[in-house]
Design a protein around this motif. Structure first.
Motif, short mmCIF file in Angstrom:
data_model
loop_
_atom_site.label_atom_id
_atom_site.label_comp_id
_atom_site.label_asym_id
_atom_site.label_seq_id
_atom_site.Cartn_x
_atom_site.Cartn_y
_atom_site.Cartn_z
N LEU A 1 -22.15 23.97 -4.19
CA LEU A 1 -22.09 24.36 -2.95
C LEU A 1 -20.77 23.76 -2.13
O LEU A 1 -19.91 24.42 -1.52
N VAL A 2 -20.56 22.42 -2.42
CA VAL A 2 -19.45 21.87 -1.94
C VAL A 2 -18.20 22.44 -2.34
O VAL A 2 -17.09 22.42 -1.53
N ALA B 1 -17.51 25.82 -1.06
CA ALA B 1 -17.00 25.96 0.38
C ALA B 1 -15.64 25.78 0.77
O ALA B 1 -15.09 26.02 1.70
N LYS B 2 -14.83 25.34 -0.27
CA LYS B 2 -13.37 25.27 -0.03
C LYS B 2 -12.81 26.30 -0.18
O LYS B 2 -11.37 26.42 -0.13
N ALA C 1 -18.64 30.33 -1.12
CA ALA C 1 -19.89 30.14 -0.12
C ALA C 1 -20.02 31.24 1.28
O ALA C 1 -19.20 31.52 1.73
N ALA D 1 -24.17 28.88 3.71
CA ALA D 1 -23.92 27.74 3.17
C ALA D 1 -22.81 26.96 3.77
O ALA D 1 -22.74 25.59 3.98
N LEU D 2 -21.81 27.61 4.57
CA LEU D 2 -20.86 27.01 5.09
C LEU D 2 -21.28 26.12 6.36
O LEU D 2 -20.98 25.11 6.52
N TYR E 1 -22.52 22.98 4.97
CA TYR E 1 -21.54 22.09 4.41
C TYR E 1 -21.22 20.99 4.78
O TYR E 1 -21.28 19.73 4.02
N GLU E 2 -21.37 20.50 6.27
CA GLU E 2 -20.97 19.31 6.66
C GLU E 2 -22.20 18.37 6.29
O GLU E 2 -21.96 16.99 6.20
N VAL F 1 -21.67 17.27 2.74
CA VAL F 1 -20.72 16.17 2.63
C VAL F 1 -21.04 14.86 3.08
O VAL F 1 -20.96 13.79 2.46
#
Length: 122
Positions: free
Chosen positions: A29-30, A33-34, A83, A87-88, A91-92, A95
């Motif tokens: 997922l990380v 997300a990019k 993502a 999912a976004l 994301y934080e 992380v």
């Protein structure tokens, strides 16, 4: 709310947390997300994952609405994962969790070694 509905809701929350907190899901997922990421890129980025486990995890994350899979009509087919907005949003938190783990991995290793020494003597 009835007990049955409460249990069903709790089960759904537990299942969602199990999925996003799974051994491989966080790294996938990380990475996704990019921006769009291909299977082979994920295979390189997610250390230790097998092709089979990557395939299964991607399928489950797509099923849960956390990843979007796009197949480009090329030969061979080009498949990208992105993502989703859901999912976004997550994301934080992911992380923050991975940053925490990175910051404290040495202390955790030391605590484990101390615990093992103490409990090996019993």
């Amino acid at each position: 709310m009835s007990i049955g509905r409460a249990q069903a809701r709790a089960c759904t929350v537990r299942e969602a947390l199990d999925r996003v907190g799974g051994k491989w899901s966080i790294g996938i997922l990380v990475a996704a997300a990019k921006g769009p990421v291909r299977f082979t890129e994920l295979e390189r980025q997610v250390e230790g994952i097998s092709r089979r486990m990557l395939t299964l995890t991607l399928r489950n994350l797509e099923r849960d609405g956390l990843l979007h899979r796009k197949v480009h009509p090329t030969v061979p087919p080009k498949v990208e994962y992105t993502a989703t907005p859901m999912a976004l949003e997550l994301y934080e938190s992911l992380v923050a969790l991975t940053d925490w783990a990175e910051r404290h991995r040495g202390a955790i290793s030391e605590a484990r070694a101390a615990y093992d020494r103490e409990h090996a003597e019993r």
